[in-house]
Design an enzyme around this catalytic site. Structure first.
Site, PDB file in Angstrom:
ATOM      1  N   ASP A   1      11.537  68.609  46.170  1.00  0.00           N
ATOM      2  CA  ASP A   1      12.707  67.744  46.073  1.00  0.00           C
ATOM      3  C   ASP A   1      13.849  68.432  45.321  1.00  0.00           C
ATOM      4  OD1 ASP A   1      14.164  65.467  46.485  1.00  0.00           O
ATOM      5  OD2 ASP A   1      13.319  64.375  44.784  1.00  0.00           O
TER       6      ASP A   1
ATOM      7  N   HIS B   1      18.813  73.025  51.956  1.00  0.00           N
ATOM      8  CA  HIS B   1      17.538  73.078  52.679  1.00  0.00           C
ATOM      9  C   HIS B   1      17.209  74.525  53.061  1.00  0.00           C
ATOM     10  CE1 HIS B   1      17.271  68.821  52.565  1.00  0.00           C
ATOM     11  NE2 HIS B   1      18.265  68.584  53.412  1.00  0.00           N
TER      12      HIS B   1
ATOM     13  N   LEU C   1      -4.952  82.245  51.862  1.00  0.00           N
ATOM     14  CA  LEU C   1      -4.334  81.012  51.364  1.00  0.00           C
ATOM     15  C   LEU C   1      -4.108  80.071  52.554  1.00  0.00           C
ATOM     16  CD1 LEU C   1      -2.622  79.431  49.073  1.00  0.00           C
ATOM     17  CD2 LEU C   1      -0.651  80.543  50.091  1.00  0.00           C
TER      18      LEU C   1
HETATM   19  C1  IPE Z   1      14.063  67.519  49.608  1.00  0.00           C
HETATM   20  O1  IPE Z   1      15.324  67.691  49.101  1.00  0.00           O
HETATM   21  C2  IPE Z   1      13.887  68.093  50.990  1.00  0.00           C
HETATM   22  C3  IPE Z   1      13.685  67.141  52.101  1.00  0.00           C
HETATM   23  C4  IPE Z   1      13.474  65.853  52.013  1.00  0.00           C
HETATM   24  C5  IPE Z   1      13.713  67.706  53.450  1.00  0.00           C
HETATM   25  P1  IPE Z   1      16.355  66.489  49.156  1.00  0.00           P
HETATM   26  O2  IPE Z   1      17.140  66.612  50.412  1.00  0.00           O
HETATM   27  O3  IPE Z   1      15.646  65.194  48.953  1.00  0.00           O
HETATM   28  O4  IPE Z   1      17.291  66.809  47.908  1.00  0.00           O
HETATM   29  P2  IPE Z   1      18.021  65.765  46.952  1.00  0.00           P
HETATM   30  O5  IPE Z   1      16.979  64.843  46.398  1.00  0.00           O
HETATM   31  O6  IPE Z   1      19.056  65.046  47.761  1.00  0.00           O
HETATM   32  O7  IPE Z   1      18.624  66.634  45.897  1.00  0.00           O
HETATM   33 MG    MG Z   2      15.363  63.932  47.348  1.00  0.00          MG
END
Ligand code: IPE
Ligand code: MG
Length: 229
Positions: free
Chosen positions: A2, A19, A113
């Protein structure tokens, strides 16, 4: 994993840039786990609920999955990583599904792994699909039969569960399997989660006493447990 969106927003970049950086962090974490002798790494890449995000973010994530598969699989294959995808594939396009299958086939022989990538996954979905599979076969529902029908039945329950990004919740991840996992919450955003952050989590894990319902005295008389993150 996250915190990708916030990582990007802090840099005035589109969320998708976060991402993309998240894929780099996953590559780094996978290598670090392999180097540290971790046998199984299970990551939450896309939840059953993530479809509710804006359509351009969802389509960007699906494109990123396809791109990451084509770019990362040859190296994962060389590094001894066995990739498995966990989640409801029925909702994915035939193209995405065949990409997942190809990645799994290309790395199926690896034993260093196991990397489980949870994609279109939800802990409640997993419990429900396991119960539905047992019901369809006319089998009785017990803890052992449900456990065997769960999507991660091939690997042990996780010893350590790490959530990055500062939130203190499971968000529908591994609800069944995390019953006795040690939880570690990191304030680091996922793209910033590096080897030092992983070592901090493992060191914290190592300082815990896992009792599984027993007393402290019983545990001190018994051998220590292995590590599966
Ligand atoms: C997590 O990062 C990745 C996915 C859910 C694909 P987020 O997209 O939830 O990042 P924040 O929480 O908005 O910073
Ligand atoms: Mg998030």
């Amino acid at each position: 994993m996250d915190g990708n969106g916030r990582w990007a927003q802090r840099r005035f970049l589109p969320r998708l840039a976060g991402h993309k950086q998240g894929v780099n962090a996953l590559r780094r974490c996978t290598q670090a786990c392999a180097q540290r002798g971790v046998a199984v790494l299970t990551v939450f890449a896309f939840s059953s609920e993530n479809w509710n995000r804006p359509v351009d973010e969802v389509s960007g994530l699906l494109e990123l999955l396809a791109l990451a598969l084509s770019r990362e699989v040859p190296q994962l294959r060389k590094d001894g990583v066995c990739v498995r995808f966990v989640g409801d594939r029925a909702a994915l396009s035939a193209k995405v599904r065949s990409g997942l299958e190809q990645a799994e086939a290309a790395t199926a022989h690896n034993t260093r792994l196991v990397l489980n990538v949870c994609f279109n996954y939800g802990g409640r979905w997993d419990i429900a699909q396991a119960a539905a599979a047992l019901a369809a076969r006319g089998e009785s529902i017990t803890e052992a039969s449900l456990n065997a029908a769960m999507s991660l039945s091939a690997v042990p329950d996780p010893d350590l569960l790490i959530r990055t990004g500062g939130e203190m919740r499971l968000s529908n991840f591994l609800l069944w399997q995390a019953a006795y996992s040690e939880l570690f919450f990191s304030d680091k955003l996922w793209p910033d989660f590096d080897e030092a952050a992983l070592d901090e989590a493992i060191a914290d894990y190592s300082s815990r006493q896992r009792r599984f319902g027993k007393t402290s005295e019983q545990i001190l008389a018994a051998p220590s447990q292995p590590l599966h993150a």
